[in-house]
Design an enzyme around this catalytic site. Structure first.
Site, PDB file in Angstrom:
ATOM      1  N   TYR A 274       0.804  -1.224   0.000  1.00 15.70           N
ATOM      2  CA  TYR A 274       0.000   0.000   0.000  1.00 15.70           C
ATOM      3  C   TYR A 274       0.839   1.277   0.000  1.00 15.70           C
ATOM      4  O   TYR A 274       0.383   2.294  -0.483  1.00 15.70           O
ATOM      5  CB  TYR A 274      -0.885   0.058   1.264  1.00 15.70           C
ATOM      6  CG  TYR A 274      -1.981  -0.963   1.306  1.00 15.70           C
ATOM      7  CD1 TYR A 274      -3.213  -0.715   0.703  1.00 15.70           C
ATOM      8  CD2 TYR A 274      -1.801  -2.178   1.964  1.00 15.70           C
ATOM      9  CE1 TYR A 274      -4.236  -1.638   0.745  1.00 15.70           C
ATOM     10  CE2 TYR A 274      -2.820  -3.121   2.011  1.00 15.70           C
ATOM     11  CZ  TYR A 274      -4.037  -2.849   1.399  1.00 15.70           C
ATOM     12  OH  TYR A 274      -5.038  -3.764   1.432  1.00 15.70           O
ATOM     13  N   GLU A 322      -2.525  -8.515  -1.015  1.00 19.96           N
ATOM     14  CA  GLU A 322      -3.368  -7.319  -0.902  1.00 19.96           C
ATOM     15  C   GLU A 322      -2.748  -6.175  -1.682  1.00 19.96           C
ATOM     16  O   GLU A 322      -1.527  -5.988  -1.647  1.00 19.96           O
ATOM     17  CB  GLU A 322      -3.517  -6.836   0.546  1.00 19.96           C
ATOM     18  CG  GLU A 322      -4.445  -7.638   1.403  1.00 19.96           C
ATOM     19  CD  GLU A 322      -4.607  -7.059   2.809  1.00 19.96           C
ATOM     20  OE1 GLU A 322      -4.642  -5.827   2.964  1.00 19.96           O
ATOM     21  OE2 GLU A 322      -4.688  -7.866   3.744  1.00 19.96           O
ATOM     22  N   TRP A 360      -7.415  -5.866  -2.840  1.00 20.38           N
ATOM     23  CA  TRP A 360      -8.136  -5.588  -1.596  1.00 20.38           C
ATOM     24  C   TRP A 360      -9.110  -4.480  -1.867  1.00 20.38           C
ATOM     25  O   TRP A 360      -8.683  -3.371  -2.088  1.00 20.38           O
ATOM     26  CB  TRP A 360      -7.181  -5.179  -0.458  1.00 20.38           C
ATOM     27  CG  TRP A 360      -7.977  -4.932   0.802  1.00 20.38           C
ATOM     28  CD1 TRP A 360      -8.604  -3.776   1.166  1.00 20.38           C
ATOM     29  CD2 TRP A 360      -8.277  -5.901   1.830  1.00 20.38           C
ATOM     30  NE1 TRP A 360      -9.286  -3.951   2.344  1.00 20.38           N
ATOM     31  CE2 TRP A 360      -9.105  -5.240   2.770  1.00 20.38           C
ATOM     32  CE3 TRP A 360      -7.947  -7.242   2.024  1.00 20.38           C
ATOM     33  CZ2 TRP A 360      -9.586  -5.890   3.910  1.00 20.38           C
ATOM     34  CZ3 TRP A 360      -8.440  -7.874   3.168  1.00 20.38           C
ATOM     35  CH2 TRP A 360      -9.239  -7.193   4.089  1.00 20.38           C
ATOM     36  N   GLU A 367     -13.352  -0.870   7.974  1.00 21.84           N
ATOM     37  CA  GLU A 367     -11.925  -0.566   7.926  1.00 21.84           C
ATOM     38  C   GLU A 367     -11.384  -0.248   9.344  1.00 21.84           C
ATOM     39  O   GLU A 367     -10.926   0.848   9.633  1.00 21.84           O
ATOM     40  CB  GLU A 367     -11.732   0.588   6.929  1.00 21.84           C
ATOM     41  CG  GLU A 367     -10.342   1.061   6.647  1.00 21.84           C
ATOM     42  CD  GLU A 367      -9.385   0.012   6.122  1.00 21.84           C
ATOM     43  OE1 GLU A 367      -9.811  -1.027   5.585  1.00 21.84           O
ATOM     44  OE2 GLU A 367      -8.182   0.232   6.287  1.00 21.84           O
TER      45      GLU A 367
HETATM   46  C1  BGC Z   1      -5.148  -4.934   6.163  1.00 27.29           C
HETATM   47  C2  BGC Z   1      -6.626  -4.875   5.833  1.00 27.29           C
HETATM   48  C3  BGC Z   1      -7.046  -3.434   5.632  1.00 27.29           C
HETATM   49  C4  BGC Z   1      -6.246  -2.852   4.495  1.00 27.29           C
HETATM   50  C5  BGC Z   1      -6.598  -1.417   4.137  1.00 27.29           C
HETATM   51  C6  BGC Z   1      -4.289  -3.998   5.359  1.00 27.29           C
HETATM   52  O1  BGC Z   1      -3.311  -3.475   6.174  1.00 27.29           O
HETATM   53  O2  BGC Z   1      -4.677  -6.256   6.092  1.00 27.29           O
HETATM   54  O3  BGC Z   1      -7.326  -5.505   6.843  1.00 27.29           O
HETATM   55  O4  BGC Z   1      -8.406  -3.300   5.411  1.00 27.29           O
HETATM   56  O5  BGC Z   1      -4.894  -2.873   4.838  1.00 27.29           O
HETATM   57  O6  BGC Z   1      -6.300  -0.552   5.188  1.00 27.29           O
END
Ligand code: BGC
Length: 408
Positions: A274, A322, A360, A367
């Site tokens: 992310y 994710e 994801w 959240e």
């Molecule tokens: C987590 C998820 C979360 C996503 C978005 C990840 O760190 O595993 O559970 O919803 O990020 O924040």
């Protein structure tokens, strides 16, 4: 001129969810925490979120935003949701089994809940979706939290016992196990920043929990291998693309330390990507933020390429477990997915063994401490009616999954 980027044969295309975020009506340490903290979280909005976010998402001022409640009711509607995943031409799905459902009381395993998950797995397989099961996605039974959770070395045995039971039940149906989800995110929020349950701000507790999770993981790996030798076991690791003079040391701790400790105990690496973090002087997060999501997180697709290249040294297959963004209006999601896939493809071409991508998330969901307002789903949820609506970006994702290729 357009370019056609083919993905390797057998590449897995899917989405991810976690039990507490979508199932509804879970009773665990997190749901207890919600009850105690919802009011405070609603009040803290002004200090926490920017005026544009407050204006765009007024629901963040409501107490109900912070209570998971019935959530998406995925517990009852999983078949409908898997139909949507299938319609998106997915061939895999990642979800978690909720420990507190299976063992609500210490030692009291609930066969009905185990049968529920058996049906979930069957429903996936019927639709041609390969299950990837997370055994811990941050929630634990209340009794386990009361005993001190992962702060106590002696409590590891309870988690091992739960995992052993689940693997024995499903060893013939499930091959891929993700024992832990993002241990570094959980421990830093729960024990360093002290913002998530159990809200401790204590460096020692942070280090103890971190290391107990490593021990638990190693023990569970050994346990699973005895029961199911052909299983594929790993964790979902949140790695960040760090830039700046301090990055080698930060990278060593955040990206590699856990993986180094379990090096001999994993069949694959699950990567959750992310974040990009530009460090200037001693200041973190000095990002340019040219493009951001609804959460204000910078969109930086090239970062996934750097992070993947760094993981090559482990010489393990990698699944992106994710990757996604909060984008309620679905204005940026298609571009986000395509650009990340572009960089993933480039990493594959350079010899990184990447075997799957899980966006994801399949559905909008709960959240954590932010509640329901951030919308990560390829499928939109109307929380009043629980109606599901496929977002336009999902149609684009479906084309990529169908053809196993990206057109840029
Ligand atoms: C987590 C998820 C979360 C996503 C978005 C990840 O760190 O595993 O559970 O919803 O990020 O924040």
């Amino acid at each position: 001129m357009s370019n056609l980027l083919k993905f390797p044969d057998g590449f897995l295309w899917g989405t991810s969810t976690s039990a507490h975020q979508v199932e509804g009506n879970n009773h665990n340490q997190w749901s207890e925490w919600e009850k105690e903290n919802a009011e405070r979280l609603a009040k803290e909005v002004i200090n926490y979120w920017q005026p544009w976010q407050q204006k765009k998402f007024p629901e963040m001022f409501n107490l109900e935003n912070y209570i998971s409640g019935r959530s998406c009711d995925h517990y009852n509607r999983y078949e409908e949701d898997f139909d949507l995943a299938k319609a998106m031409n997915n061939n895999a799905y990642r979800f978690s089994i909720e420990w507190s459902r299976v063992e609500l009381e210490e030692g009291g395993f609930n066969q009905l809940e185990i049968e529920h998950y058996r049906n979930v797995i069957k429903a996936l397989k019927i639709r041609g979706l390969e299950p990837f099961i997370s055994l811990w996605h941050w929630t634990v039974p209340v009794w386990f939290a009361k005993k001190g959770g992962f702060e106590k070395n002696d409590n590891i045995k309870y988690f091992v016992r739960f995992c052993e039971r689940i693997i024995s039940e499903f060893k013939n149906d499930v091959k891929f196990w993700i024992v832990l989800n993002e241990p570094e995110i959980y421990t830093s929020h729960s024990y360093l920043k002290g913002t998530w349950p159990p809200q401790k701000k204590n460096l020692l507790a942070y280090l103890v929990v971190f290391h107990n999770l490593i021990k638990a993981y190693r023990k569970i790996f050994e346990t699973i291998k005895k029961i199911q030798p052909n299983s594929q076991i790993g964790i979902a690791k949140n790695n960040i693309y760090f830039e700046g003079w301090l990055s080698p040391i930060i990278r060593w701790w955040w990206n590699f330390y856990f993986l180094n400790c379990i090096k001999t105990h994993q069949d694959f690496i699950g990567l959750n990507y992310y974040f990009h973090n530009r460090i200037k002087g001693l200041k973190f997060n000095q990002n340019k933020n040219e493009e951001t999501s609804d959460l204000g997180w910078e969109i930086y697709p090239k970062g996934i390429y750097y992070v993947l290249r760094e993981l090559k040294k482990y010489q393990k297959p990698i699944y992106i477990t994710e990757n996604g963004l909060a984008d309620a209006k679905d204005e940026k999601r298609e571009k986000f997915i395509k650009e990340h896939l572009y960089w993933i493809h480039k990493a594959i071409q350079e010899g990184v063994d990447i075997r799957g991508y899980f966006y994801w998330s399949l559905l909008d969901n709960f959240e954590w401490d932010k509640g329901f307002w951030p919308r990560f789903g390829l499928v939109e949820i109307d929380y009043q009616t629980l109606e599901r609506k496929i977002r336009p970006s999902a149609q684009e994702y479906a084309k990529i999954c169908k053809n196993n290729e990206l057109i840029t």
